[in-house]
Design a protein around this motif. Structure first.
Motif, PDB file in Angstrom:
ATOM      1  N   GLY A 205      -6.564  -6.240 -10.728  1.00 54.82           N
ATOM      2  CA  GLY A 205      -7.008  -5.142 -11.586  1.00 54.82           C
ATOM      3  C   GLY A 205      -6.809  -3.793 -10.923  1.00 54.82           C
ATOM      4  O   GLY A 205      -7.695  -2.944 -10.938  1.00 54.82           O
ATOM      5  N   ALA A 206      -5.628  -3.577 -10.362  1.00 57.63           N
ATOM      6  CA  ALA A 206      -5.383  -2.397  -9.537  1.00 57.63           C
ATOM      7  C   ALA A 206      -5.333  -1.101 -10.316  1.00 57.63           C
ATOM      8  O   ALA A 206      -5.505  -0.020  -9.723  1.00 57.63           O
ATOM      9  CB  ALA A 206      -4.081  -2.572  -8.747  1.00 57.63           C
ATOM     10  N   SER A 207      -5.093  -1.149 -11.618  1.00 54.16           N
ATOM     11  CA  SER A 207      -4.999   0.091 -12.385  1.00 54.16           C
ATOM     12  C   SER A 207      -6.272   0.386 -13.175  1.00 54.16           C
ATOM     13  O   SER A 207      -6.328   1.370 -13.906  1.00 54.16           O
ATOM     14  CB  SER A 207      -3.809   0.040 -13.347  1.00 54.16           C
ATOM     15  N   GLY A 208      -7.300  -0.450 -13.039  1.00 52.78           N
ATOM     16  CA  GLY A 208      -8.553  -0.228 -13.744  1.00 52.78           C
ATOM     17  C   GLY A 208      -9.420   0.813 -13.070  1.00 52.78           C
ATOM     18  O   GLY A 208      -9.030   1.436 -12.071  1.00 52.78           O
ATOM     19  N   GLY A 209     -10.631   0.995 -13.606  1.00 59.51           N
ATOM     20  CA  GLY A 209     -11.513   2.023 -13.078  1.00 59.51           C
ATOM     21  C   GLY A 209     -11.860   1.824 -11.626  1.00 59.51           C
ATOM     22  O   GLY A 209     -11.749   2.745 -10.805  1.00 59.51           O
TER      23      GLY A 209
ATOM     24  N   ALA B  75       4.561   1.892 -12.683  1.00 58.08           N
ATOM     25  CA  ALA B  75       5.063   3.161 -12.136  1.00 58.08           C
ATOM     26  C   ALA B  75       3.918   3.978 -11.551  1.00 58.08           C
ATOM     27  O   ALA B  75       4.063   4.598 -10.486  1.00 58.08           O
ATOM     28  CB  ALA B  75       5.783   3.948 -13.228  1.00 58.08           C
ATOM     29  N   HIS B  76       2.786   3.979 -12.242  1.00 58.92           N
ATOM     30  CA  HIS B  76       1.612   4.697 -11.741  1.00 58.92           C
ATOM     31  C   HIS B  76       1.169   4.132 -10.400  1.00 58.92           C
ATOM     32  O   HIS B  76       0.860   4.893  -9.462  1.00 58.92           O
ATOM     33  CB  HIS B  76       0.481   4.604 -12.759  1.00 58.92           C
ATOM     34  N   LEU B  77       1.145   2.803 -10.257  1.00 58.27           N
ATOM     35  CA  LEU B  77       0.727   2.203  -8.993  1.00 58.27           C
ATOM     36  C   LEU B  77       1.710   2.536  -7.872  1.00 58.27           C
ATOM     37  O   LEU B  77       1.291   2.780  -6.730  1.00 58.27           O
ATOM     38  CB  LEU B  77       0.587   0.690  -9.151  1.00 58.27           C
ATOM     39  N   ARG B  78       2.985   2.550  -8.186  1.00 56.68           N
ATOM     40  CA  ARG B  78       3.963   2.907  -7.151  1.00 56.68           C
ATOM     41  C   ARG B  78       3.726   4.332  -6.651  1.00 56.68           C
ATOM     42  O   ARG B  78       3.896   4.610  -5.447  1.00 56.68           O
ATOM     43  CB  ARG B  78       5.387   2.764  -7.696  1.00 56.68           C
ATOM     44  N   GLU B  79       3.323   5.223  -7.548  1.00 56.78           N
ATOM     45  CA  GLU B  79       3.012   6.591  -7.136  1.00 56.78           C
ATOM     46  C   GLU B  79       1.847   6.635  -6.145  1.00 56.78           C
ATOM     47  O   GLU B  79       1.751   7.551  -5.329  1.00 56.78           O
ATOM     48  CB  GLU B  79       2.683   7.448  -8.352  1.00 56.78           C
ATOM     49  N   LEU B  80       0.963   5.640  -6.230  1.00 53.41           N
ATOM     50  CA  LEU B  80      -0.185   5.564  -5.322  1.00 53.41           C
ATOM     51  C   LEU B  80       0.141   4.784  -4.047  1.00 53.41           C
ATOM     52  O   LEU B  80      -0.737   4.573  -3.200  1.00 53.41           O
ATOM     53  CB  LEU B  80      -1.373   4.897  -6.031  1.00 53.41           C
ATOM     54  N   GLY B  81       1.396   4.347  -3.901  1.00 55.58           N
ATOM     55  CA  GLY B  81       1.782   3.602  -2.707  1.00 55.58           C
ATOM     56  C   GLY B  81       1.494   2.128  -2.777  1.00 55.58           C
ATOM     57  O   GLY B  81       1.443   1.443  -1.753  1.00 55.58           O
ATOM     58  N   VAL B  82       1.329   1.616  -3.997  1.00 52.28           N
ATOM     59  CA  VAL B  82       0.987   0.213  -4.215  1.00 52.28           C
ATOM     60  C   VAL B  82       2.234  -0.553  -4.651  1.00 52.28           C
ATOM     61  O   VAL B  82       3.082  -0.034  -5.377  1.00 52.28           O
ATOM     62  CB  VAL B  82      -0.110   0.087  -5.296  1.00 52.28           C
ATOM     63  N   GLU B  83       2.341  -1.823  -4.219  1.00 54.29           N
ATOM     64  CA  GLU B  83       3.397  -2.705  -4.667  1.00 54.29           C
ATOM     65  C   GLU B  83       2.869  -3.488  -5.876  1.00 54.29           C
ATOM     66  O   GLU B  83       2.038  -4.377  -5.720  1.00 54.29           O
ATOM     67  CB  GLU B  83       3.814  -3.665  -3.551  1.00 54.29           C
ATOM     68  N   PRO B  84       3.315  -3.164  -7.087  1.00 54.19           N
ATOM     69  CA  PRO B  84       2.726  -3.783  -8.272  1.00 54.19           C
ATOM     70  C   PRO B  84       3.320  -5.151  -8.579  1.00 54.19           C
ATOM     71  O   PRO B  84       4.503  -5.410  -8.336  1.00 54.19           O
ATOM     72  CB  PRO B  84       3.070  -2.784  -9.378  1.00 54.19           C
ATOM     73  N   VAL B  85       2.481  -6.025  -9.128  1.00 55.34           N
ATOM     74  CA  VAL B  85       2.929  -7.307  -9.661  1.00 55.34           C
ATOM     75  C   VAL B  85       2.247  -7.509 -11.009  1.00 55.34           C
ATOM     76  O   VAL B  85       1.111  -7.075 -11.214  1.00 55.34           O
ATOM     77  CB  VAL B  85       2.599  -8.488  -8.729  1.00 55.34           C
TER      78      VAL B  85
END
Length: 306
Positions: free
Chosen positions: A154-158, A184-194
């Motif tokens: 749940g990396a993009s949640g609150g 794309a938003h998570l990549r901007e935060l330095g996160v590797e999204p799955v």
């Protein structure tokens, strides 16, 4: 003052109403805050549905809301930390569910209050306390530091949105689950999204063949995947699934803490923590905010603006 109230438990919004109620009484070691913004959290409608009745005493009518950012208008006896005019924020949960933050004014114990970071506007600050403190406490429990590989469910949640930023600031490598529209938003935060869903464990293993050293579950229902990708000796927590304690994990329930909230304010002021606001609502539309929150998959905070 004007406030949102409900006078009985309800699984829907049928008991919500907006009207005039008495101003809250200001006790010793408390601050009276004029509410500028108050974040919506899933716990707000869960309490209204009676789901926490076995845990917390409730006195009706209830004013919902546990997040607040606003201006101090008065202080009670023995409250030297604050003065009228101070801009503050707080996780305003009390021992009894009754006087919440979806109102023009709220009283909050001084130890739960922190000064609002100048880098955040009112709406951003109003959505930070509960979610930010929950993320922070989870990462503290995991003892996240440099060199860790952290999986965030749940990396993009609150909560997850704050958690990935705090973890990155601590030097961790972060893998985060989210729908593809938020990658794309998570990549901007330095996160590797799955992407979450079937095959998630395999996708995580492709990024971390030896497993991840820690897992923070901010959505629930992820225990099977967590155990499948956790390296030997790894740690895991959940804020939504207490069964993790039967499998070596920790269930996290955050407490009001002004000092820890001040740490988040410092992160925000040095640019290491951003707060995304999804939508804002007046008091009359709290029910609409609850409906969106119930639907899940909310990116950014929902905020009430009295």
């Amino acid at each position: 003052m004007r406030a949102v109230t409900y006078d009985a438990y309800a699984a829907d919004n049928s008991r919500l109403k907006v009207g005039e109620i008495p101003d809250p009484k200001l006790g010793p070691s408390e601050v009276l805050i004029e509410v500028r913004a108050a974040g919506v959290n899933p716990v707000d409608w869960k309490i209204m549905a009676g789901l926490l009745d076995g845990m917390m005493q409730t006195v009706f009518p209830v004013v919902p809301g546990w997040d607040v950012a606003g201006v101090v208008r008065a202080v009670g006896p023995d409250t030297p930390e604050f003065a009228p005019g101070d801009q503050v924020m707080a996780y305003a949960r009390k021992t009894v569910v009754q006087g919440g933050t979806f109102a023009e004014y709220v009283t909050v114990p001084a130890p739960a209050v922190a000064r609002k970071p100048s880098a955040l506007d009112w709406n951003q600050a109003g959505g930070l306390p509960l979610a930010g403190l929950t993320a922070q406490r989870s990462l503290d429990r995991l003892e996240i530091g440099p060199g860790e590989i952290l999986l965030v469910h749940g990396a993009s949640g609150g909560v997850g949105g704050f958690g990935v930023q705090i973890a990155r600031d601590r030097g961790a490598r972060v893998i985060g689950t989210a729908s593809e529209r938020n990658h794309a938003h998570l990549r901007e935060l330095g996160v590797e999204p799955v992407a979450y869903g079937e095959g998630l464990a395999d996708r995580v293993r492709e990024l971390a063949p030896d497993g991840v050293t820690a897992v923070a579950d901010f959505v629930g229902g992820q225990l099977e995947t967590t155990l499948a990708v956790l390296a030997q000796g790894g740690r895991h927590v959940s804020v939504a699934d207490n069964t993790v304690e039967q499998h070596g994990g920790h269930w996290v329930w955050v407490r009001p803490d002004g000092a820890k909230l001040a740490e988040l304010a410092e992160l925000a002021d040095r640019g290491a923590l951003k707060a995304e606001v999804g939508q804002t609502f007046p008091l009359e539309q709290v029910g609409a905010a609850f409906d969106i929150s119930r639907g899940g998959h909310v990116r950014g905070k929902l905020v009430i603006t009295p």
